[in-house]
Write a protein that holds these residues in place. Sequence first.
Motif, PDB file in Angstrom:
ATOM      1  N   ASN A 176       0.882  -1.151   0.000  1.00  0.00           N
ATOM      2  CA  ASN A 176       0.000   0.000   0.000  1.00  0.00           C
ATOM      3  C   ASN A 176       0.926   1.210   0.000  1.00  0.00           C
ATOM      4  OD1 ASN A 176      -1.963   1.889   0.312  1.00  0.00           O
ATOM      5  ND2 ASN A 176      -2.417   1.436   2.448  1.00  0.00           N
ATOM      6  N   PRO A 177       0.948   2.046  -0.995  1.00  0.00           N
ATOM      7  CA  PRO A 177      -0.085   2.264  -2.008  1.00  0.00           C
ATOM      8  C   PRO A 177       0.177   1.665  -3.391  1.00  0.00           C
ATOM      9  CG  PRO A 177       1.420   4.112  -2.029  1.00  0.00           C
ATOM     10  CD  PRO A 177       1.918   3.151  -0.971  1.00  0.00           C
ATOM     11  N   THR A 178       1.346   1.082  -3.664  1.00  0.00           N
ATOM     12  CA  THR A 178       1.707   0.853  -5.073  1.00  0.00           C
ATOM     13  C   THR A 178       1.192  -0.467  -5.645  1.00  0.00           C
ATOM     14  OG1 THR A 178       3.777  -0.287  -4.585  1.00  0.00           O
ATOM     15  CG2 THR A 178       3.874   2.117  -4.679  1.00  0.00           C
ATOM     16  N   GLY A 179       0.775  -1.379  -4.776  1.00  0.00           N
ATOM     17  CA  GLY A 179       0.295  -2.687  -5.251  1.00  0.00           C
ATOM     18  C   GLY A 179       1.415  -3.635  -5.641  1.00  0.00           C
ATOM     19  N   TYR A 328       1.186   1.932 -15.233  1.00  0.00           N
ATOM     20  CA  TYR A 328       0.641   1.648 -13.891  1.00  0.00           C
ATOM     21  C   TYR A 328       1.344   0.447 -13.271  1.00  0.00           C
ATOM     22  CZ  TYR A 328      -1.974  -2.157 -16.102  1.00  0.00           C
ATOM     23  OH  TYR A 328      -2.308  -3.297 -16.789  1.00  0.00           O
ATOM     24  N   TYR A 336      -4.938  -2.398  -5.208  1.00  0.00           N
ATOM     25  CA  TYR A 336      -4.602  -1.025  -5.567  1.00  0.00           C
ATOM     26  C   TYR A 336      -3.944  -0.947  -6.942  1.00  0.00           C
ATOM     27  CZ  TYR A 336      -5.476  -0.067  -0.651  1.00  0.00           C
ATOM     28  OH  TYR A 336      -6.061   0.037   0.584  1.00  0.00           O
ATOM     29  N   TRP A 338      -1.765   1.789  -9.124  1.00  0.00           N
ATOM     30  CA  TRP A 338      -0.925   2.984  -8.894  1.00  0.00           C
ATOM     31  C   TRP A 338      -0.460   3.439 -10.262  1.00  0.00           C
ATOM     32  CZ3 TRP A 338       0.576   6.111  -5.011  1.00  0.00           C
ATOM     33  CH2 TRP A 338       1.846   6.663  -4.980  1.00  0.00           C
ATOM     34  N   SER A 347       0.053  15.130  -8.355  1.00  0.00           N
ATOM     35  CA  SER A 347      -1.047  14.270  -7.910  1.00  0.00           C
ATOM     36  C   SER A 347      -2.201  15.017  -7.239  1.00  0.00           C
ATOM     37  CB  SER A 347      -0.521  13.152  -7.020  1.00  0.00           C
ATOM     38  OG  SER A 347       0.024  13.677  -5.844  1.00  0.00           O
ATOM     39  N   GLY A 365      -0.828  10.471  -4.951  1.00  0.00           N
ATOM     40  CA  GLY A 365       0.410   9.798  -4.554  1.00  0.00           C
ATOM     41  C   GLY A 365       1.247  10.612  -3.593  1.00  0.00           C
ATOM     42  N   GLY A 372       5.741   9.862  -4.618  1.00  0.00           N
ATOM     43  CA  GLY A 372       4.403   9.616  -5.156  1.00  0.00           C
ATOM     44  C   GLY A 372       3.835  10.840  -5.836  1.00  0.00           C
ATOM     45  N   ARG A 377      -3.479   6.797  -6.860  1.00  0.00           N
ATOM     46  CA  ARG A 377      -3.932   5.445  -6.509  1.00  0.00           C
ATOM     47  C   ARG A 377      -5.445   5.324  -6.641  1.00  0.00           C
ATOM     48  NH1 ARG A 377      -4.098   3.135  -0.449  1.00  0.00           N
ATOM     49  NH2 ARG A 377      -6.221   3.912  -0.723  1.00  0.00           N
ATOM     50  N   THR A 379      -8.584   2.460  -5.918  1.00  0.00           N
ATOM     51  CA  THR A 379      -8.848   1.197  -5.238  1.00  0.00           C
ATOM     52  C   THR A 379      -9.877   0.380  -6.023  1.00  0.00           C
ATOM     53  OG1 THR A 379     -10.046   0.268  -3.346  1.00  0.00           O
ATOM     54  CG2 THR A 379     -10.327   2.575  -3.692  1.00  0.00           C
TER      55      THR A 379
END
Length: 398
Positions: A176-179, A328, A336, A338, A347, A365, A372, A377, A379
């Motif tokens: 979290n947050p980039t997956g 991405y 997530y 990103w 962002s 981000g 970021g 991001r 969801t």
Amino acid sequence: MPKLNENYKNLKESYLFSEIAHRVDAYTKANPDKKVIRLGIGDVTLPLGSHVIEGLHEGVNAMASSETFKGYGPEQGYAFLREAISDYYKRNGICVDASDIFVSDGAKSDTGNITDIFGNDNVILMPDPVYPVYVDTNIMCGRNVTYIAGNADNHFLPMPDPDVHADLIYICSPNNPTGAAYNKEQLKEWVDYALANEAVILYDSAYEAFISDPELPRSIYAIEGAKKCAIEFCSLSKTAGFTGTRCGYTVVPKELVFKASDGSELSLHAMWNRRQTTKFNGTSYIIQKGAAAAFSAEGMAQCQENIRYYKENAKIIASVFDEKGIRYFGGINSPYIWFECPNGMDSWEFFDCMLNTIQVVGTPGAGFGENGKNFFRLTAFGNRENTIEAMERFKAAF
Ligand code: MLT
């Protein structure tokens, strides 16, 4: 006059998701006719599985009779839930002793509270971008943080630098947050680095249930040596839809023993137990009954059905980025996605643009760190209809 904890002056004015909620509220008040779709905070939308609901009902019924009524429970969690969690690890091929598991109201509290058992003069390593709770809870204690850059070049999976020493290392995988998710070899490098530095890894595995690639580790304890250097936090929020129900757990292996400044030995397990028994009265019996039901084979099959639904949403989001040629990360073993903000926007600028032009809320981000600032991001936890509608609006606008 009290002396205040002035470290709070070093925090941003509000917590990231409170700031977002505030901006969205202001927008909806000013534009009551607009349908806003929220794909910002990672909050689940599907109801709890029927098995969990049965477990919760059993808990409620127990409270209604003097023979089964429960008052204070064990601060560490009921044995039936600790055993159920240990069994869940076992089904995933990982050995975690039930007595090393501490049940709580969620990983957010535990990742914040763990600061209690460490001193103020540690070298604390965190990736940037990072879940802001790790940063803010250290700032609250007046601690400095050293960042290691996650970026497109390292696929947002920064690796240790053997020339830089650390005492505490925060890792979240799937991230979290980039997956992005570390593979076994990469995590082994972190474990070896921690062992060589006598450091502790604070490993957040809140998104482990989203891993479908059998090659990716679902726990730090899948790596040899990790019990000597890692604490693991996990949560039912995303695994079982407990964002509102609240239940999580932290594994503090008894093997984690370090030298105090006077040369005596201190066990992190004993310290965390002391901390929890002093400051926490345990998670409610009813919730623990629901949680134990989630960890049964049948309960987990229902949880996985919901996870499949969210992962389908992730595919819908990612397919639009594929079509648009937007770079991405994440969205495969993670809820997530990103992505790089289009048209060179930063962002927060993109956040405002999304809200004002297509009424879709995401998470900027920059809220996760300097690296970021040009990423955003989304969801996959929205409902299907809203996810499709949000991405249609996105496709038309960008
Ligand atoms: C997120 O959106 O980053 C998470 O929902 C926050 C959390 O789990 O506390």
